[in-house]
Design an enzyme around this catalytic site. Structure first.
Site, PDB file in Angstrom:
ATOM      1  N   ALA A   9       0.807  -1.222   0.000  1.00 10.50           N
ATOM      2  CA  ALA A   9       0.000   0.000   0.000  1.00 10.50           C
ATOM      3  C   ALA A   9       0.840   1.273   0.000  1.00 10.50           C
ATOM      4  O   ALA A   9       0.320   2.351   0.257  1.00 10.50           O
ATOM      5  CB  ALA A   9      -0.948  -0.011   1.193  1.00 10.50           C
ATOM      6  N   VAL A  54       5.193  -9.677   1.825  1.00 12.55           N
ATOM      7  CA  VAL A  54       4.335 -10.868   1.793  1.00 12.55           C
ATOM      8  C   VAL A  54       5.052 -12.097   1.213  1.00 12.55           C
ATOM      9  O   VAL A  54       4.572 -13.222   1.379  1.00 12.55           O
ATOM     10  CB  VAL A  54       3.008 -10.620   1.039  1.00 12.55           C
ATOM     11  CG1 VAL A  54       2.209  -9.501   1.692  1.00 12.55           C
ATOM     12  CG2 VAL A  54       3.241 -10.349  -0.445  1.00 12.55           C
ATOM     13  N   ASN A  80      -3.499  -6.968  -1.645  1.00 18.83           N
ATOM     14  CA  ASN A  80      -3.286  -6.172  -2.865  1.00 18.83           C
ATOM     15  C   ASN A  80      -1.897  -6.332  -3.459  1.00 18.83           C
ATOM     16  O   ASN A  80      -1.730  -6.206  -4.671  1.00 18.83           O
ATOM     17  CB  ASN A  80      -3.531  -4.688  -2.533  1.00 18.83           C
ATOM     18  CG  ASN A  80      -3.012  -3.777  -3.622  1.00 18.83           C
ATOM     19  OD1 ASN A  80      -3.653  -3.596  -4.649  1.00 18.83           O
ATOM     20  ND2 ASN A  80      -1.813  -3.216  -3.433  1.00 18.83           N
ATOM     21  N   SER A 134      -6.889 -10.380 -11.119  1.00 19.87           N
ATOM     22  CA  SER A 134      -6.819  -9.765 -12.444  1.00 19.87           C
ATOM     23  C   SER A 134      -7.638 -10.593 -13.418  1.00 19.87           C
ATOM     24  O   SER A 134      -7.692 -11.831 -13.285  1.00 19.87           O
ATOM     25  CB  SER A 134      -5.360  -9.733 -12.915  1.00 19.87           C
ATOM     26  OG  SER A 134      -5.298  -9.461 -14.297  1.00 19.87           O
ATOM     27  N   TYR A 149       2.274 -14.674 -14.187  1.00 16.88           N
ATOM     28  CA  TYR A 149       1.285 -13.729 -13.643  1.00 16.88           C
ATOM     29  C   TYR A 149      -0.109 -14.337 -13.737  1.00 16.88           C
ATOM     30  O   TYR A 149      -0.883 -14.296 -12.774  1.00 16.88           O
ATOM     31  CB  TYR A 149       1.346 -12.418 -14.425  1.00 16.88           C
ATOM     32  CG  TYR A 149       0.448 -11.331 -13.861  1.00 16.88           C
ATOM     33  CD1 TYR A 149       0.786 -10.654 -12.692  1.00 16.88           C
ATOM     34  CD2 TYR A 149      -0.740 -10.972 -14.510  1.00 16.88           C
ATOM     35  CE1 TYR A 149      -0.032  -9.651 -12.174  1.00 16.88           C
ATOM     36  CE2 TYR A 149      -1.560  -9.969 -13.991  1.00 16.88           C
ATOM     37  CZ  TYR A 149      -1.195  -9.310 -12.829  1.00 16.88           C
ATOM     38  OH  TYR A 149      -2.009  -8.319 -12.307  1.00 16.88           O
ATOM     39  N   LYS A 153      -2.593 -15.448 -10.447  1.00 17.83           N
ATOM     40  CA  LYS A 153      -3.900 -14.840 -10.175  1.00 17.83           C
ATOM     41  C   LYS A 153      -5.020 -15.894 -10.267  1.00 17.83           C
ATOM     42  O   LYS A 153      -6.017 -15.800  -9.532  1.00 17.83           O
ATOM     43  CB  LYS A 153      -4.159 -13.679 -11.142  1.00 17.83           C
ATOM     44  CG  LYS A 153      -3.202 -12.502 -10.980  1.00 17.83           C
ATOM     45  CD  LYS A 153      -3.294 -11.843  -9.605  1.00 17.83           C
ATOM     46  CE  LYS A 153      -2.538 -10.515  -9.560  1.00 17.83           C
ATOM     47  NZ  LYS A 153      -2.606  -9.866  -8.243  1.00 17.83           N
TER      48      LYS A 153
HETATM   49  N1  LIG Z   1      -2.635  -1.772 -12.671  1.00 19.92           N
HETATM   50  C1  LIG Z   1      -3.403  -2.631 -13.307  1.00 19.92           C
HETATM   51  O1  LIG Z   1      -3.810  -2.369 -14.468  1.00 19.92           O
HETATM   52  C2  LIG Z   1      -3.822  -3.922 -12.654  1.00 19.92           C
HETATM   53  C3  LIG Z   1      -4.697  -4.761 -13.370  1.00 19.92           C
HETATM   54  C4  LIG Z   1      -5.131  -5.945 -12.780  1.00 19.92           C
HETATM   55  C5  LIG Z   1      -4.681  -6.279 -11.506  1.00 19.92           C
HETATM   56  N2  LIG Z   1      -3.808  -5.459 -10.837  1.00 19.92           N
HETATM   57  C6  LIG Z   1      -3.369  -5.878  -9.503  1.00 19.92           C
HETATM   58  O2  LIG Z   1      -3.587  -4.817  -8.577  1.00 19.92           O
HETATM   59  C7  LIG Z   1      -2.626  -4.909  -7.504  1.00 19.92           C
HETATM   60  C8  LIG Z   1      -1.960  -3.558  -7.329  1.00 19.92           C
HETATM   61  O3  LIG Z   1      -1.324  -3.231  -8.558  1.00 19.92           O
HETATM   62  P1  LIG Z   1      -0.789  -1.765  -8.902  1.00 19.92           P
HETATM   63  O4  LIG Z   1      -1.248  -1.480 -10.287  1.00 19.92           O
HETATM   64  O5  LIG Z   1      -1.064  -0.820  -7.822  1.00 19.92           O
HETATM   65  O6  LIG Z   1       0.777  -2.101  -8.988  1.00 19.92           O
HETATM   66  P2  LIG Z   1       2.069  -1.275  -8.568  1.00 19.92           P
HETATM   67  O7  LIG Z   1       1.833   0.171  -8.768  1.00 19.92           O
HETATM   68  O8  LIG Z   1       3.180  -1.958  -9.275  1.00 19.92           O
HETATM   69  O9  LIG Z   1       2.168  -1.549  -6.979  1.00 19.92           O
HETATM   70  C9  LIG Z   1       2.420  -2.832  -6.506  1.00 19.92           C
HETATM   71  C10 LIG Z   1       2.543  -2.756  -5.005  1.00 19.92           C
HETATM   72  O10 LIG Z   1       2.786  -4.096  -4.518  1.00 19.92           O
HETATM   73  C11 LIG Z   1       3.909  -4.011  -3.655  1.00 19.92           C
HETATM   74  N3  LIG Z   1       4.617  -5.289  -3.524  1.00 19.92           N
HETATM   75  C12 LIG Z   1       5.234  -6.007  -4.491  1.00 19.92           C
HETATM   76  N4  LIG Z   1       5.806  -7.104  -3.954  1.00 19.92           N
HETATM   77  C13 LIG Z   1       5.550  -7.059  -2.618  1.00 19.92           C
HETATM   78  C14 LIG Z   1       5.874  -7.885  -1.528  1.00 19.92           C
HETATM   79  N5  LIG Z   1       6.608  -9.004  -1.674  1.00 19.92           N
HETATM   80  N6  LIG Z   1       5.423  -7.548  -0.287  1.00 19.92           N
HETATM   81  C15 LIG Z   1       4.693  -6.427  -0.112  1.00 19.92           C
HETATM   82  N7  LIG Z   1       4.375  -5.582  -1.102  1.00 19.92           N
HETATM   83  C16 LIG Z   1       4.791  -5.909  -2.333  1.00 19.92           C
HETATM   84  C17 LIG Z   1       4.781  -2.923  -4.237  1.00 19.92           C
HETATM   85  O11 LIG Z   1       5.744  -2.489  -3.282  1.00 19.92           O
HETATM   86  P3  LIG Z   1       7.207  -1.879  -3.719  1.00 19.92           P
HETATM   87  O12 LIG Z   1       6.969  -0.408  -3.948  1.00 19.92           O
HETATM   88  O13 LIG Z   1       8.067  -2.169  -2.554  1.00 19.92           O
HETATM   89  O14 LIG Z   1       7.629  -2.575  -4.979  1.00 19.92           O
HETATM   90  C18 LIG Z   1       3.711  -1.893  -4.537  1.00 19.92           C
HETATM   91  O15 LIG Z   1       3.345  -1.200  -3.369  1.00 19.92           O
HETATM   92  C19 LIG Z   1      -1.663  -6.031  -7.907  1.00 19.92           C
HETATM   93  O16 LIG Z   1      -2.018  -7.219  -7.226  1.00 19.92           O
HETATM   94  C20 LIG Z   1      -1.890  -6.192  -9.400  1.00 19.92           C
HETATM   95  O17 LIG Z   1      -1.574  -7.483  -9.856  1.00 19.92           O
HETATM   96  C21 LIG Z   1      -3.370  -4.292 -11.388  1.00 19.92           C
END
Ligand SMILES: NC(=O)c1ccc[n+]([C@@H]2O[C@H](COP(=O)([O-])OP(=O)(O)OC[C@H]3O[C@@H](n4cnc5c(N)ncnc54)[C@H](OP(=O)(O)O)[C@@H]3O)[C@@H](O)[C@H]2O)c1
Length: 227
Positions: A9, A54, A80, A134, A149, A153
């Site tokens: 977050a 996580v 998330n 997703s 990926y 999911k």
């Molecule tokens: N954006 C889209 O279009 C989209 C579409 C479908 C699904 N989603 C899903 O929505 C969720 C959020 O995506 P987002 O678009 O906000 O992505 P994002 O901007 O890349 O952010 C991802 C977040 O996850 C954190 N993270 C990654 N690995 C982690 C770990 N091992 N432990 C704790 N935190 C971790 C990251 O932290 P760091 O800053 O430390 O890397 C970051 O805060 C994800 O599950 C993604 O698969 C996104």
């Protein structure tokens, strides 16, 4: 005051979900794998920071113990945190290390954390779990490429079904959410335009469902989609 915990977050959809939950009056534990980033984002949105990677079982155990100590309660868990480790990789030529990394965070991380926090969730009067999935993990419309990926999911969605079934009698509502194609660090590299506020809204809706709300479903923008 109801307590919510959001993973990953410090930026993107997770931070916006935390912000909207604070706006709705939740006491939010804003978690991130980097302690300083958790603190900075928590300060911005009015949440409490907590360090949580996580993909690291020891970090999950520490965070669960910390929540058990203070605030000692939990009503909402939003899984998330997510990574894309093999965008564009062909399923016919998979990178198994990248696939394992996607599973470690997107699936095992969410599953382990949920199990670690279940004792607290079971004590809540209105427990909710939201798994941020997703459409790429939907089996019904599963396509090619990015196999790690996609499989991570799909596995997360399976967890939603398994836990929602087993926890139905305990009143724990467990659902998967697809945020859509959202303009975050993850989405913008592919030209995503959906505002992060709109992507988070469907997650917040599932996090704040009434007791007669759905469980075991997969939703985008508050509407059911195929698993
Ligand atoms: N954006 C889209 O279009 C989209 C579409 C479908 C699904 N989603 C899903 O929505 C969720 C959020 O995506 P987002 O678009 O906000 O992505 P994002 O901007 O890349 O952010 C991802 C977040 O996850 C954190 N993270 C990654 N690995 C982690 C770990 N091992 N432990 C704790 N935190 C971790 C990251 O932290 P760091 O800053 O430390 O890397 C970051 O805060 C994800 O599950 C993604 O698969 C996104």
């Amino acid at each position: 005051m109801a307590i919510a915990l959001v993973t990953g977050a410090n930026r993107g959809i997770g931070r916006e979900t935390a912000r909207q939950l604070v706006e709705r009056g939740y006491d939010v534990l804003l978690t991130a794998r980097d302690e300083a980033k958790a603190a900075a984002a928590a300060e911005e949105v009015g949440a409490r920071p907590l360090e949580l990677d996580v993909s690291d079982p020891a970090s999950i155990a520490r965070a669960a113990a910390a929540v058990g100590d203070d605030p000692g309660r939990l009503d909402v868990l939003v899984n998330n945190a997510g990574v894309g480790t093999d965008w564009g990789t062909a399923g016919v030529a998979p990178d198994f290390a990248a696939m394992q990394a996607a599973l470690d965070t997107n699936f095992f991380g969410a599953y382990r954390l949920t199990v670690a926090l279940l004792p607290l969730l079971r004590e809540s009067e209105h427990p909710r779990v939201v798994n941020v999935s997703s459409g790429m993990g939907g089996i019904a419309e599963m396509g090619g490429w990015s196999p790690g990926y996609r499989v991570s999911k799909a596995a997360l969605n399976a967890m939603t079904r398994i836990l929602s079934t087993e926890l139905a009698d305990a009143g724990v509502l467990v659902n998967s959410a697809c945020p859509g194609f959202v303009n975050t660090d993850m989405g913008s590299q592919f030209g995503a335009k959906k505002p992060v506020e709109d992507g988070a809204a469907g997650i917040v809706w599932l996090a704040t469902l009434p007791d007669d709300g759905p469980t075991g479903g997969f939703f985008r923008d508050g509407k059911p989609i195929a698993f």
